[in-house]
Design a protein around this motif. Structure first.
Motif, short mmCIF file in Angstrom:
data_model
loop_
_atom_site.label_atom_id
_atom_site.label_comp_id
_atom_site.label_asym_id
_atom_site.label_seq_id
_atom_site.Cartn_x
_atom_site.Cartn_y
_atom_site.Cartn_z
N ASN A 135 -8.34 -20.91 3.93
CA ASN A 135 -8.95 -20.03 2.94
C ASN A 135 -10.05 -20.75 2.18
N PRO A 149 -10.85 -14.40 2.13
CA PRO A 149 -9.92 -15.44 1.67
C PRO A 149 -9.31 -15.15 0.31
N GLY A 183 -2.95 -17.05 5.57
CA GLY A 183 -4.10 -17.69 6.19
C GLY A 183 -3.69 -18.57 7.35
#
Length: 207
Positions: free
Chosen positions: A111, A127, A135
């Motif tokens: 992210n 993100p 993630g």
């Protein structure tokens, strides 16, 4: 990323440091044990374009980069990271704000690497809406064999981003984020059909 497990790698990794030995006895690993990089190492050896001599500046930088990526992903506590300076370390991507170790560990390295100033409606991958866990899951699915990082050139030496112990103090990354994420959109028609049915690339989900 890599699978957990020490046995297959013989208790060491050819391209990464700070995984085994007395210095890691108290390390808290995200998957409970050091990761196994046998698959991604094999991919790296098959597809690398250069083989740097052991001890060369290029080999040291490549090892440092691979070690740092491993520690960011697999070590739970910032204090267990040994490839970066414990107090001074910070990094940024594409001119975004600098993040320290705790910042990176909180949001996750993937992210952090995909931070963007684009408006939310134009983001292929957002993100800001992802957690560390989501993630990691997304990119493990998208890259099942992991990231076979290769250093192609080192333009100065020793690198100014490290101290005398080769610990990273400050790092700035610049890359074309759009081109990187566009690779997820260039799948063949069959893959596009799968994506439409919900079984394609996870990065496409919800965008």
């Amino acid at each position: 990323m890599a699978a957990a497990g020490e046995e297959a790698s013989g208790g060491r990794d050819k391209y990464r440091s700070f995984m085994y030995g007395e210095g890691e006895k108290d390390t808290v690993w995200r998957l409970g044990s050091p990761p196994n990089y046998d698959v991604v190492n094999k991919l790296f050896e098959e597809e690398r374009t250069k083989e740097w001599p052991e001890g060369s500046l290029e080999e040291k930088v490549q090892r440092l980069l691979k070690t740092w990526e491993m520690e960011l992903v697999h070590k739970v506590r910032p204090e267990d990271q040994k490839s970066v300076h414990s107090q001074k370390f910070c990094s940024s991507t594409n001119g975004m704000r600098f993040l320290n170790r705790k910042d990176l560990m909180a949001i996750g390295s993937y992210n952090a690497f995909l931070q963007t100033r684009l408006p939310p409606e134009h983001r292929i991958y957002d993100p800001d809406k992802e957690t560390l866990e989501s993630g990691m899951a997304t990119f493990l699915t998208a890259f099942p064999r992991g990231f076979a990082i290769e250093v192609l050139d080192v333009y100065s030496g020793p690198p100014r981003i490290v101290d005398e112990e080769m610990k990273v103090e400050k790092a700035e990354f610049f890359y074309e984020r759009g081109n990187f994420l566009a690779s997820f959109l260039s799948a063949p028609a069959a893959a596009a059909t799968e994506a439409a049915s919900g079984s394609g690339c996870p990065v496409m989900g919800g965008n």
